[in-house]
Design a protein around this motif. Structure first.
Motif, mmCIF file in Angstrom:
data_model
loop_
_atom_site.group_PDB
_atom_site.id
_atom_site.type_symbol
_atom_site.label_atom_id
_atom_site.label_comp_id
_atom_site.label_asym_id
_atom_site.label_seq_id
_atom_site.Cartn_x
_atom_site.Cartn_y
_atom_site.Cartn_z
ATOM 1 N N UNK A 102 -4.582 -22.478 69.341
ATOM 2 C CA UNK A 102 -5.453 -23.626 69.109
ATOM 3 C C UNK A 102 -6.878 -23.314 69.555
ATOM 4 N N UNK A 103 -6.984 -22.827 70.786
ATOM 5 C CA UNK A 103 -8.319 -22.543 71.321
ATOM 6 C C UNK A 103 -8.982 -21.424 70.534
ATOM 7 N N UNK A 104 -8.196 -20.415 70.208
ATOM 8 C CA UNK A 104 -8.752 -19.275 69.481
ATOM 9 C C UNK A 104 -9.358 -19.702 68.163
ATOM 10 N N UNK A 105 -8.620 -20.489 67.407
ATOM 11 C CA UNK A 105 -9.164 -20.810 66.092
ATOM 12 C C UNK A 105 -10.293 -21.817 66.199
ATOM 13 N N UNK A 106 -10.288 -22.646 67.248
ATOM 14 C CA UNK A 106 -11.430 -23.551 67.452
ATOM 15 C C UNK A 106 -12.685 -22.753 67.758
ATOM 16 N N UNK A 107 -12.527 -21.773 68.606
ATOM 17 C CA UNK A 107 -13.661 -20.977 69.026
ATOM 18 C C UNK A 107 -14.241 -20.198 67.845
ATOM 19 N N UNK A 108 -13.375 -19.673 67.007
ATOM 20 C CA UNK A 108 -13.853 -18.883 65.869
ATOM 21 C C UNK A 108 -14.669 -19.741 64.899
ATOM 22 N N UNK A 109 -14.332 -21.026 64.850
ATOM 23 C CA UNK A 109 -15.019 -21.908 63.915
ATOM 24 C C UNK A 109 -16.231 -22.601 64.527
ATOM 25 N N UNK A 110 -16.465 -22.364 65.820
ATOM 26 C CA UNK A 110 -17.478 -23.139 66.539
ATOM 27 C C UNK A 110 -18.845 -23.077 65.857
ATOM 28 N N UNK A 111 -19.415 -24.216 65.586
ATOM 29 C CA UNK A 111 -20.700 -24.292 64.897
ATOM 30 C C UNK A 111 -21.575 -25.382 65.494
ATOM 31 N N UNK A 112 -21.046 -26.606 65.548
ATOM 32 C CA UNK A 112 -21.822 -27.771 65.966
ATOM 33 C C UNK A 112 -22.497 -27.563 67.319
ATOM 34 N N UNK A 113 -21.706 -27.040 68.260
ATOM 35 C CA UNK A 113 -22.182 -26.940 69.636
ATOM 36 C C UNK A 113 -23.382 -25.993 69.716
ATOM 37 N N UNK A 114 -23.257 -24.849 69.058
ATOM 38 C CA UNK A 114 -24.351 -23.878 69.080
ATOM 39 C C UNK A 114 -25.559 -24.457 68.360
ATOM 40 N N UNK A 115 -25.316 -25.124 67.243
ATOM 41 C CA UNK A 115 -26.386 -25.746 66.477
ATOM 42 C C UNK A 115 -27.154 -26.729 67.353
ATOM 43 N N UNK A 116 -26.423 -27.508 68.134
ATOM 44 C CA UNK A 116 -27.075 -28.546 68.934
ATOM 45 C C UNK A 116 -27.756 -27.973 70.179
ATOM 46 N N UNK A 117 -27.189 -26.937 70.763
ATOM 47 C CA UNK A 117 -27.747 -26.433 72.018
ATOM 48 C C UNK A 117 -28.929 -25.505 71.777
ATOM 49 N N UNK A 118 -28.773 -24.539 70.907
ATOM 50 C CA UNK A 118 -29.818 -23.518 70.783
ATOM 51 C C UNK A 118 -30.600 -23.612 69.483
ATOM 52 N N UNK A 119 -30.192 -24.471 68.588
ATOM 53 C CA UNK A 119 -30.828 -24.486 67.274
ATOM 54 C C UNK A 119 -30.165 -23.448 66.387
ATOM 55 N N UNK A 120 -30.376 -23.585 65.074
ATOM 56 C CA UNK A 120 -29.616 -22.751 64.161
ATOM 57 C C UNK A 120 -30.042 -21.286 64.100
ATOM 58 N N UNK A 121 -31.310 -20.991 64.387
ATOM 59 C CA UNK A 121 -31.702 -19.584 64.223
ATOM 60 C C UNK A 121 -32.056 -18.953 65.555
ATOM 61 N N UNK A 122 -31.042 -18.623 66.310
ATOM 62 C CA UNK A 122 -31.259 -18.017 67.627
ATOM 63 C C UNK A 122 -30.369 -16.778 67.687
ATOM 64 N N UNK A 123 -31.019 -15.621 67.663
ATOM 65 C CA UNK A 123 -30.287 -14.358 67.609
ATOM 66 C C UNK A 123 -29.264 -14.242 68.733
ATOM 67 N N UNK A 124 -29.648 -14.647 69.935
ATOM 68 C CA UNK A 124 -28.796 -14.429 71.101
ATOM 69 C C UNK A 124 -27.462 -15.147 71.003
ATOM 70 N N UNK A 125 -27.445 -16.278 70.315
ATOM 71 C CA UNK A 125 -26.209 -17.062 70.297
ATOM 72 C C UNK A 125 -25.621 -17.173 68.891
ATOM 73 N N UNK A 126 -26.150 -16.396 67.957
ATOM 74 C CA UNK A 126 -25.681 -16.534 66.580
ATOM 75 C C UNK A 126 -24.254 -16.013 66.427
ATOM 76 N N UNK A 127 -23.424 -16.800 65.776
ATOM 77 C CA UNK A 127 -22.067 -16.371 65.424
ATOM 78 C C UNK A 127 -21.964 -16.459 63.892
ATOM 79 N N UNK A 128 -20.939 -15.852 63.301
ATOM 80 C CA UNK A 128 -20.892 -15.835 61.832
ATOM 81 C C UNK A 128 -21.015 -17.221 61.193
ATOM 82 N N UNK A 129 -20.392 -18.245 61.784
ATOM 83 C CA UNK A 129 -20.469 -19.579 61.180
ATOM 84 C C UNK A 129 -21.917 -20.065 61.113
ATOM 85 N N UNK A 130 -22.709 -19.716 62.120
ATOM 86 C CA UNK A 130 -24.107 -20.124 62.144
ATOM 87 C C UNK A 130 -24.938 -19.224 61.226
ATOM 88 N N UNK A 131 -24.608 -17.946 61.239
ATOM 89 C CA UNK A 131 -25.337 -17.001 60.397
ATOM 90 C C UNK A 131 -25.194 -17.389 58.923
#
Lengths: 286, 302, 426
Positions: free
Chosen positions: A215-244
């Protein structure tokens, strides 16, 4: 009776995945409609030769490990503390669990503010709290500087906050599901409290731990909203494939977006398909 | 026990957690008063950890913007004001209405479909049932990015009105797997086989059985899926971002806009985060008993 | 039994379909009404707060008198000089759901939409509204692609501006009214300020603000011609002069605030206004922000960023006519307002920009804009990459990603390579 469901999911899950996959094999690098030609796996080749994509995959890996480990540890500790029943248990349980009800966007808005990187006199957020409590050594730049581990662990922190209670609930249900006779028998045999957990109770929980991991694994792989809200969408340091993938859409590169999405799907599938197969096979045996 | 057995817990899970250990004396047994104190201290410490963000969000939401400086961030408001709440409410109000008109029908419809599917899967062992089950189950795990762009095109081609209708449709479809799973496990574990068998003997068909006998005893299953679906639809951001716009999107989109401006009003952002979270929190507080069950049952969905 | 079962199955199947179609049916009667039914004009911008919002409001009030048949519907998306908005817009356009009209930067950024077939040729409107003579030729050139014009500019902004707090600068005996002669002289001043106890004398914020700073350094070090060449392929990104300039940018970054990745430009400006920092580099929309924040004009000074005195790095916001837009007639009325003298006045006096039209009367404008209008006529015009005049959306996204990477772990060689790669792709 199942037919409508099978048809709907056949189209909206499998059909659309096939559609995405098909797009990922073409040279549709624009929003323009019209014919596109097939380029085989060239888009995937480009992706895996790209620093930015590899960075996003590494970020994802670190995030997933930090998130799973953090959540399992807190969830298990809380379950252990509550498992024998303490007065006020339901209050603790409810409070530990409530962050689960909040959207990742809302929690991202709040945590984005708490994880402000300023330190010392100018400190804001958690750093300011550490400043007040004279815990200066705890102050840190969170996700804005330092190694990939500190960066992604900072992103995982709010997710751990949100989901530890959930894992606690899972483990708690697991503990409560263990027949009391097992404990009694162990006690009669003179097992210590530690041994009781180590050899009798924990093995009973391993199926739950496995579920929690998936459960946690697949949630983490899909994580998008949290990164979008915390760092903004275009932040190299925290970019994951869902955001990219969202960033790639800015230049309307349909083929590349699709390729990123398919890689993400493949990563999830590697985790989930064996699990589903295992589940179904187990049921057959029953 | 496996994925869906964790989910099978359904209503029982809540009960299981609530079931106190059989022997009250367990605590005394082998554990001293000191260890009990340590346990409590730890529990309270963790409670603090969980509540820290809540504290700062709450107090900030009552502050004037001059009072949200770094130095006073953790202090109580110098003057208490409702302005941030008013400001956030003014912005979010239309989004809230849309979110409600979206989450309620989406939750009901996907629960209904899920219960029918679950009943069939649980009670009708046709050849290939497992394959169908796996087929449905996988739909629950997919990263929605993998279907998002074709989905957007499909909805445009079908000329579905952008906004609430699009999202209802999307959440109905992608909510089917989880609802099916929950109900399948619910019927498999909770409804005694004899009831269905006796219905069959009476000559009632599958539909009759479902309507007359199953639906009435599915209430607790419905509460679980309704809560689960309501919460996840309410909290969704990804579908909203791809399929709707500011003027027809749900509250998560509104909050992202409120808190994502260049000149961020922290007090209003925090009030907005609270407003956005209220409906799910209320559901949680009022129906918390079921919620835990719902979480257990929904174990597999992210 | 078997027959009964299959019959019931069919029935239940139908019920299932009904349930599903009930799902779909609600589309037609509930939810957001299509904008084509009434005469809504949905205007997509990223002007959501501050001086920008005030400017938009001014435009809207002119629109209300000029276009009585239509109702303005605000579809603004907040955040980061439009970076959020442009992504949302790209999504809407790809989905085939364009707004009635949308904001786009004049220049390379417009080409994204043109190449994708998402905007219509509006050369005819220029003739209809008499705009071909109203705008200066260099601006029209920036809007023209293959002899066709695709948008109507609302304003012109200057990007290469530094805003300073003279009280802070006095701590190190620096004269706040005069710009340092070069980037090196600026670094010397920053060093003095730091020694005088100002921990982070140069305030900066995330994303495009860093891109603007690096552009200002490149412009100062390379001069306007080589700078322009960076964007049209005539100047080599791998050159030693670029390396030297990027190294100076790296030095500048050491004088900046550590929370730069977590704040946006109004917060950075706030650091200057409250005396925490001495300078911030930001476009001249700051002028309107200062007015709307009621900062006394004696409390701050401004000048072109060091070494770029003779250059006017411009950007221009313009409005388009999307292909297959919801209500083209309403959109055209909006475009007419945007291009009109009254519309430009209502908009620009509040937004802090200068009108795109050449026939505006400087006396109608606040102090800052008057000087900017004079500069627009006399200085060397160079484009801004961060604001779409010189770079496409995709190039910008790549550059921003590289900038955020650099901010966390400064590696000049990596940044230089990333610029080169970004400008090679479209």
């Amino acid at each position: 009776m199942l037919l409508p469901t099978v048809l709907l999911l056949g189209y909206f899950v499998y059909g659309l995945i096939a559609w995405s996959f098909n797009t990922s094999l073409t040279d549709r690098h624009t929003a323009r409609k019209g014919p596109a030609s097939y380029v085989g796996f060239a888009n995937y080749g480009h992706l895996f030769g790209e620093d930015r994509f590899l960075n996003s995959l590494k970020n994802l890996g670190v995030l997933t490990v930090a998130f799973i480990v953090g959540t399992l540890i807190f969830g298990l500790i809380w379950a252990l503390l509550l498992e024998k029943g303490v007065p006020g248990e339901s209050i603790f349980r409810s409070i530990y669990l409530f962050p689960m009800a909040i959207s990742m966007i809302a929690s991202g808005v709040v945590w984005g503010w708490l994880l402000n990187p300023s330190q010392g006199e100018d400190a804001r957020g958690l750093n300011r709290l550490f400043e007040i409590l004279h815990l200066h050594f705890l102050e840190n730049p969170w996700w804005t500087a330092g190694s990939r581990w500190t960066t992604m662990a900072s992103i995982a922190l709010p997710a751990v906050w949100q989901l530890s209670g959930y894992i606690m609930a899972l483990f708690l249900a697991g503990f409560r599901g263990i027949p009391p006779e097992l404990r009694e028998a162990a006690r009669v045999d003179g097992a210590s409290e530690f041994k009781l957990y180590r050899h009798v109770l924990f093995p009973q929980l391993s199926p739950i731990a496995l579920s929690a991991l998936i459960i946690l694994g697949h949630m983490s792989l899909k994580l998008f909203d949290l990164i979008y809200a915390i760092t903004g969408p275009n932040q190299f340091r925290t970019e994951v494939p869902a955001v990219y993938m969202w960033n790639t859409l800015l230049r309307s590169d349909m083929a590349k977006s699709a390729a990123i999405a398919i890689v993400l799907l493949a990563v999830v599938a590697v985790l989930v398909i064996p699990y589903i197969a295992y589940t179904v096979r187990q049921e057959n045996e029953e | 026990m496996s994925a869906d057995t964790a989910a099978a817990a359904t209503g029982q899970a809540a009960a299981a957690i609530r079931r106190k250990p059989q022997k009250r004396g367990v605590i005394a047994d082998g554990s001293t008063r000191r260890s009990r104190t340590v346990r409590y201290a730890l529990l309270l410490l963790f409670l603090l950890f969980v509540l820290i963000p809540v504290y700062v969000v709450l107090i900030t939401s009552f502050k004037t913007s001059a009072d949200t400086t770094a130095a006073s961030q953790w202090n109580l408001p110098k003057t208490w004001t409702l302005d941030p709440w008013r400001k956030a409410w003014d912005v979010l109000q239309p989004y809230m209405v849309r979110s409600l008109s979206l989450a309620i029908p989406a939750a009901i419809i996907s629960s209904l479909i899920g219960s029918m599917n679950g009943f069939v899967l649980a009670r009708w062992r046709f050849p290939g049932a497992n394959i169908v089950f796996a087929f449905i189950l996988f739909g629950m795990f997919i990263p929605y990015q993998a279907i998002m762009l074709p989905l957007r095109t499909t909805f445009t081609n079908l000329d579905v009105t952008r906004g609430v209708p699009t999202l209802i449709l999307a959440h109905c479809i992608y909510g089917i797997p989880i609802c099916t799973l929950i109900f399948r496990n619910y019927y498999a574990t909770i409804v005694p086989n004899e009831i269905i068998e006796s219905a069959r003997v009476d000559g009632a068909g599958l539909v009759q059985t479902y309507l007359r006998i199953i639906l009435p005893i599915s209430i607790s299953g419905f509460v679980v899926t309704l809560i689960w679906q309501f919460t996840s639809v309410w909290n969704d951001f990804l579908f909203a971002l791809f399929l709707t716009q500011q003027n027809n999107g749900p509250v998560t989109l509104g909050l992202a806009a409120l808190a994502g401006g260049q000149k961020v009003d922290y007090a209003a952002s925090m009030a907005g985060a609270l407003i956005t979270s209220f409906p799910t929190l209320i559901v949680y507080i009022l129906l918390g008993r079921w919620f835990i069950g719902g979480l257990m049952a929904g174990a597999l969905k992210g | 039994m078997r027959g009964g079962l299959s019959k019931t199955l069919a029935l239940v199947g139908a019920a299932g379909l009904l349930a599903v179609s009930a799902c779909g049916n609600s589309d037609n009667n509930s939810g957001g009404s299509g904008s084509s039914a009434n005469k809504d004009v949905t205007v997509f911008t990223w002007w959501a707060d501050g001086g920008e919002k005030a400017g938009l409001d001014g435009l809207v009030s002119t629109f209300a008198t000029d276009c009585k048949d239509y109702k303005f519907v605000n579809s603004a998306v907040a955040g980061g000089a439009g970076s959020n908005a442009k992504q949302v817009l790209a999504n809407d356009l790809q989905a085939g759901k364009p707004p009635s009209t949308f904001q786009a930067h004049a220049g390379a950024e417009l080409k994204d939409y043109i190449n994708a077939g998402q905007v219509d040729d509006i050369s005819q409107l220029y003739k209809d509204f008499g705009l071909d003579k109203a705008f200066p030729q260099n601006l029209i050139d920036n809007l023209t692609v293959d002899g066709k014009i695709y948008s109507i500019p609302a304003n012109v902004h200057r990007a290469n501006m530094v805003w300073a707090n003279p009280t802070v600068l006095k701590k190190a005996n620096i004269d706040g009214t005069k710009a340092p002669a070069s980037v090196d002289a600026w670094i010397a001043d920053l060093t003095k300020l730091k020694a005088a106890g100002v921990a982070a004398p140069l305030a900066i914020s995330k994303g495009f603000a860093q891109e603007m700073l690096v552009e200002a350094v490149l412009l100062a070090e390379l001069g306007p011609d080589k700078f322009k060449g960076l964007w049209d392929g005539k100047t080599d990104w791998a050159g030693g002069d670029v390396t030297a300039a990027l190294n100076k940018y790296k030095t500048l970054l050491t004088f900046t605030n550590s929370d730069r990745e977590a704040i946006d430009w109004p917060d950075a400006l706030g650091y200057v206004n409250t005396g925490k920092a001495g300078y911030t580099l930001m476009g001249d929309w700051v002028a309107a922000q200062q007015v709307s924040d009621k900062i006394a004009d004696t409390a701050y000074t401004y000048w072109p960023s060091p070494g770029t005195e003779g250059d006017f790095q411009f950007l221009s916001d313009s409005f388009t006519l999307p292909t297959n837009g919801a209500d083209p007639d309403g959109a055209k009325c909006w475009l007419k307002t945007v291009g009109s003298a009254e519309g430009q006045k209502a908009f620009n006096t509040k937004k802090g920009s200068i009108p795109a039209r050449s026939d505006a009367n400087p006396a109608d404008y606040p102090k800052y804009q008057q000087s900017a209008m004079a500069d627009w006529k006399s200085k060397t015009i160079v484009p801004s990459c961060a604001h779409g005049a010189a770079c496409t959306l995709g190039q910008n996204n790549d550059i921003l990603s590289a900038m955020s990477q650099f901010s966390g772990s400064p590696d000049v060689a990596k940044l230089q390579a990333a610029f080169g790669t970004a400008m090679k792709t479209s």
